[in-house]
Enzyme design. Structure first.
Site, short mmCIF file in Angstrom:
data_model
loop_
_atom_site.label_atom_id
_atom_site.label_comp_id
_atom_site.label_asym_id
_atom_site.label_seq_id
_atom_site.Cartn_x
_atom_site.Cartn_y
_atom_site.Cartn_z
N ASP A 448 0.84 -1.19 0.00
CA ASP A 448 0.00 0.00 0.00
C ASP A 448 0.88 1.24 0.00
O ASP A 448 2.07 1.18 0.33
CB ASP A 448 -0.88 0.03 1.25
CG ASP A 448 -2.11 -0.86 1.08
OD1 ASP A 448 -2.41 -1.24 -0.05
OD2 ASP A 448 -2.75 -1.16 2.10
N ASP A 754 -4.60 -2.89 4.93
CA ASP A 754 -5.15 -2.38 6.18
C ASP A 754 -6.67 -2.36 6.21
O ASP A 754 -7.27 -2.32 7.28
CB ASP A 754 -4.63 -0.96 6.47
CG ASP A 754 -4.88 0.00 5.32
OD1 ASP A 754 -5.62 -0.37 4.39
OD2 ASP A 754 -4.34 1.12 5.35
N ASP A 758 -9.27 -5.58 1.92
CA ASP A 758 -7.96 -6.15 1.60
C ASP A 758 -7.85 -7.61 2.05
O ASP A 758 -6.89 -8.30 1.70
CB ASP A 758 -6.84 -5.35 2.28
CG ASP A 758 -6.62 -4.01 1.61
OD1 ASP A 758 -6.82 -3.93 0.38
OD2 ASP A 758 -6.23 -3.05 2.30
#
Length: 910
Positions: A448, A754, A758
């Site tokens: 990310d 997070d 996901d």
């Protein structure tokens, strides 16, 4: 007379026996008198009931009438909590809506619990202690862990040690038979003692590792939750929650206790962990009961805690479960295979040697030191021949003892236990033991951007309104008051964050996600009074922020007939839905092509400066168009919007992330950025972090949007997956598709995540890395390792530790095999050539045990070095014993044979 017989016709015959005939008619029923008595009795009962009713009404006037229905002593409020524990348990267990309504719903329940729905409970320590004493703590009793004796028993099951114990028993028996009791006990007993020490050390190490697992499990279960106390939001441990707390809930959160919904918008709960049904359940005032342990699948809201710890179904369930810490990693499975293989080789060689020596002995080719033949057919006695055969069997047992790698299980245990403990210090909490070693094989990391590569500390640094850029970004003097009020209304109402203003006039405390905090802080700078703005309008319906649509909206009623629909989200996506814009004087102007291009240019310029662009828009709606019933299913209007403005939010890169990315490149691990941000923002951050090279190609397929990738066929995705370095405007499903494509290409994939969405990608990856600070509980549950500080440099440390585990185990195997093979070669050649072995089983076993233990400790506690990151990944299928290791072993064996031949030809005994 005592009795008489009366005759006559009747329903039961013609005769009847009458006892005591003289009293026969004394108690004859007088129906008239009995009727009069019954009337008198009814009159008395009626009068008594009237009198009782009068007293009840009188008492009801003095007391709360709800006590008659609920059994709750409302009059005892001044002396404590006026709701009994059993009633509260019934409310939670049975989801008793009738009881909830009888106590005036959640507001009445909060009064009974002496809580405030707007401010929470008093945050003083005495208040919290009192509530824990009355209602219990939000913990549950742990199941008793295994004793060390159980670990001793488990250690005894190791095949290597079983072989040694069998060898010790044979050696003990044969030694006592041939050499006497004392010598036999020395030989066999010494081996037993060595095996006992190995078992003791292994059991102790496993026991300590179980304690470490228990500590890690407690860390894993110590979820940080947001709570409202004294009017202020702050984060605390889930174990600190008490009955009466007000807890905000957001998508991805775990419901931390049993409770009642206070308010919510599009709140959907995944109750599969408790009910077993996979469908989500929507919560509203008709279905307000929330169960501990469930997950928030969508929406947001707040709850009043009504049950904690063992008084919840989740607490009772967890109290009867224990974590399975007996996980065996793939590396341990492969090592067990190596140890078993070596043991089998030892047994096979011992069998061959036993056969050769037996043939030599019984054919008369074995001689004593003085040159005489040990066995002559027809001459040697039965006892002497038997003792010779036993001596040969003892030599075979010695060879087995020499071959078995008794230190191998200990080395694995120590290495993994030490690595897990040190990884915890490096801000990595290992949830699955196998991930320790798998991370060392990683060939790519899909990371990310926000919070991992960047600091996740956001600030609004640029703003574009009424078609112009504000300079500075919080100077709104040029904006009309009506336009500013409309913008502030959207900021205050279309948010999941809050603003707390201390009564002493101190600085405002802003809570929420980093993006929400940045926007609310900017709103305060342009004159927003958060509480006042929210009090002037009421929220009718909410569309929570969605990672697919990348926008969130809210409908607020501002008058009896007027409703404003506010939207906030990804700038270019919100802009595409706008048909007009707000001008300097507050009038609405049509969005022409020229003005749209101006806004697009502003968005691109901000994105190229690595700013996250967020747009605000709204539209008006008549109250008549809003459904009166089933408003939860109403879809907010999202077209024909009026653009209010755009802000650029800065989220700087983390210090050290560029060097960490370069370290990964040197180690052959490719770092890929997968983010939901604008593609230009993603490229700018990737260049800043070193993921993209300014001199390299910065175009498709190296830089690609999620939409373009997902619209490709599976074959096409597989062809470009290796080339993708940055993916912008990606959805969680795009990340999953990328992971699947990379795994099909043979990569060992690590993924950071997070958000709740996901979870599929984290689960699909070889190693799922969840963020400990910003990650939702759903993401953490799907991960293998939790990065406690959300820092990419900690991810690189995990890679280093994974490689260290693998490298240390390989070093120990080479050390172990070199010693064992050398000793095996010496004893086999000596046994075949001279009929005896130079290396005693006891002497060699103890030397091996001491050297193996010291070697295992030295290697297990060897910290990882940067040299480990200068080699290519070990790969998914690299063998534990490499070709180089086999070559070294072969050279060592040749060296040993040469020494033996030199000694033999020189006529010296070895």
């Amino acid at each position: 007379p005592e009795f008489a017989v009366a005759t006559g016709e009747g329903p039961f015959g013609q005769a009847a026996l009458v006892l005591n005939a003289s009293r026969r008619f004394r108690y004859t029923l007088d129906l008239k008198k009995e009727e009069e008595k019954e009337i008198i009795r009814r009159t008395i009962r009626s009068h008594a009931q009237v009198i009782r009713a009068v007293f009840l009404f009188k008492e009801a006037g003095e007391n709360d009438p709800r006590e008659a229905y609920t059994g709750i002593k409302f009059t005892t409020a001044s002396r404590g909590f006026p709701i009994e524990m059993e009633k509260l348990k019934t409310l939670n267990r049975d989801h008793d809506s009738v009881l909830l309504q009888e106590i005036r719903g959640v507001k009445g329940l909060s009064d009974l619990l002496k809580s405030n729905l707007d401010r929470g409970i008093n945050p003083t320590e005495d208040e919290l202690l009192q509530r824990r004493d009355v209602f219990g703590a939000n913990t549950y009793p742990r199941k008793k862990r295994k004793s060390i004796l159980r670990f001793v028993f488990d250690a005894c099951k190791d095949l290597t040690l079983i072989i040694l114990m069998v060898a010790a028993a044979i050696s003990l028996t044969l030694g006592m038979a041939t050499e006497g009791v004392k010598e036999g006990w020395y030989e066999g007993g010494s081996i037993f003692l060595a095996v006992f020490l190995v078992i003791l050390v292994t059991a102790t190490s496993d026991y300590r590792q179980s304690l470490q697992f228990q500590h890690l499990n407690e860390e894993k279960q110590n979820i940080q939750v947001e709570v409202l106390r004294g009017g202020k939001r702050f984060r605390t441990s889930i174990f600190d929650l008490v009955v009466g707390d007000v807890v905000p809930l957001n998508i991805g959160d775990q419901v931390p206790a049993d409770g009642i919904l206070i308010s919510g918008h599009s709140l959907a709960i995944d109750e599969s962990s408790m009910t077993g049904e996979s469908k989500t359940v929507h919560k509203d005032q008709k279905a307000p009961f929330l169960m501990s342990g469930c997950k928030v699948a969508d929406g947001y809201g707040s709850m009043l805690v009504t049950g904690v710890g063992i008084n919840t179904e989740w607490g009772q369930l967890m109290a009867n479960l224990s974590e399975d810490n007996g996980e065996e990693t793939p590396l341990q499975v492969r090592l067990n295979g190596v140890a078993t293989f070596i043991g089998m080789v030892g047994l096979s060689v011992a069998g061959v040697v036993l056969g050769v020596l037996a043939i030599r002995y019984f054919t008369g080719h074995t001689k004593n030191p003085d040159g005489t033949v040990q066995f002559r057919a027809g001459t040697t006695g039965l006892k002497q021949g038997f003792m010779g055969a036993i001596r040969i069997l003892t030599i075979a047992v010695t060879i087995v003892v020499v071959a078995v790698p008794e230190g191998l299980p200990l080395a694995v245990t120590l290495t993994l236990a030490y690595s897990m403990r040190k990884m915890m210090l490096d801000k990595a909490l290992v949830r699955r033991l196998s991930s320790c070693e798998t991370m060392g094989s990683a060939t790519t990391i899909c990371s990310d951007k926000t919070g991992t590569l960047t600091l996740n500390k956001m600030t609004v640094v640029e703003a574009h309104f009424i078609g112009t850029r504000l300079d500075p970004c919080d100077d709104v003097r040029a904006i009309s008051s009506s336009s500013a009020a409309l913008l502030i209304e959207g900021i205050a109402q279309n948010t999941t964050g809050t603003v707390f203003l201390p009564e002493d006039g101190g600085a405002a405390d802003v809570t929420g996600s980093p993006t929400e905090k940045a926007i609310l802080s900017w709103g305060l700078k342009i004159g927003m009074d958060f509480n006042d703005v929210r009090s002037k309008s009421s929220v009718l319906h909410v569309f929570p922020f969605n990672s697919e649509k990348k926008r969130g909206g809210v409908a607020v009623q501002v008058s009896d007939t007027g409703v404003h629909i506010h939207w906030k989200g990804a700038a270019e996506l919100v802009l595409s839905s706008c048909k007009s814009w707000l001008s300097l004087d507050g009038s609405v102007q049509p969005m022409g092509a020229q003005k749209r291009n101006e806004y697009k240019k502003s968005i691109e310029d901000m994105a190229k400066s690595s700013l996250r662009c967020v747009a605000f828009a709204y539209c008006q709606c008549d109250i008549e168009k809003i459904p009166k019933e089933d408003i939860a299913d109403w879809k907010l209007p999202e077209e024909d919007l009026t653009l209010l403005g755009i802000v650029g939010i800065k989220d700087p890169c983390r210090p050290g992330v560029r060097s960490a990315v370069q370290l990964c490149k040197n180690a052959g691990v490719k770092v890929r950025m997968v983010t939901g941000d604008n593609i230009e923002t993603a490229k700018a951050i990737a260049l800043e972090c070193g993921i993209l090279d300014a001199n390299g190609v910065i175009s498709e397929p190296f830089v690609i949007e999620g939409k373009a990738f997902r619209e490709m066929s599976e074959i096409a995705r597989g062809e470009i997956a290796d080339k993708i370095t940055v993916m912008g405007r990606s959805s969680p499903n795009d990340k999953l598709l990328l992971v699947q494509a990379l795994k099909r290409k043979g990569h060992v994939v690590a993924v950071t995540g997070d958000g709740t969405n996901d979870a599929p990608a984290l689960h699909e990856a070889d190693i799922g890395l969840a963020m400990g600070m910003s990650g939702t509980e759903v993401a953490k549950e799907s991960s293998d390792i939790i990065i406690l500080d959300d820092d990419f440099t900690s991810v690189v440390k995990v890679v280093r530790w994974g490689r260290s585990v693998y490298a240390n185990i390989q070093k120990f195997i080479q050390f172990q095999l070199t010693v064992n093979v050398a000793a095996l070669v010496i004893n086999v050649i000596a046994a075949v050539s001279s009929g005896d072995v130079p290396l005693n089983a006891v002497e060699l076993l103890w030397v091996n045990l001491i050297m193996d233990t010291l070697g295992a400790l030295a290697l297990a506690t060897e910290p990882p070095t940067d040299n480990l990151m200068k080699r290519q990944p070990v790969g998914r299928r690299e063998p534990l014993v490499t070709n180089i290791m086999w070559r070294n072993l072969f050279v060592q064996a040749i060296y040993q044979i040469a020494i033996l031949l030199i000694f033999n030809f020189s006529g010296k005994k070895i």
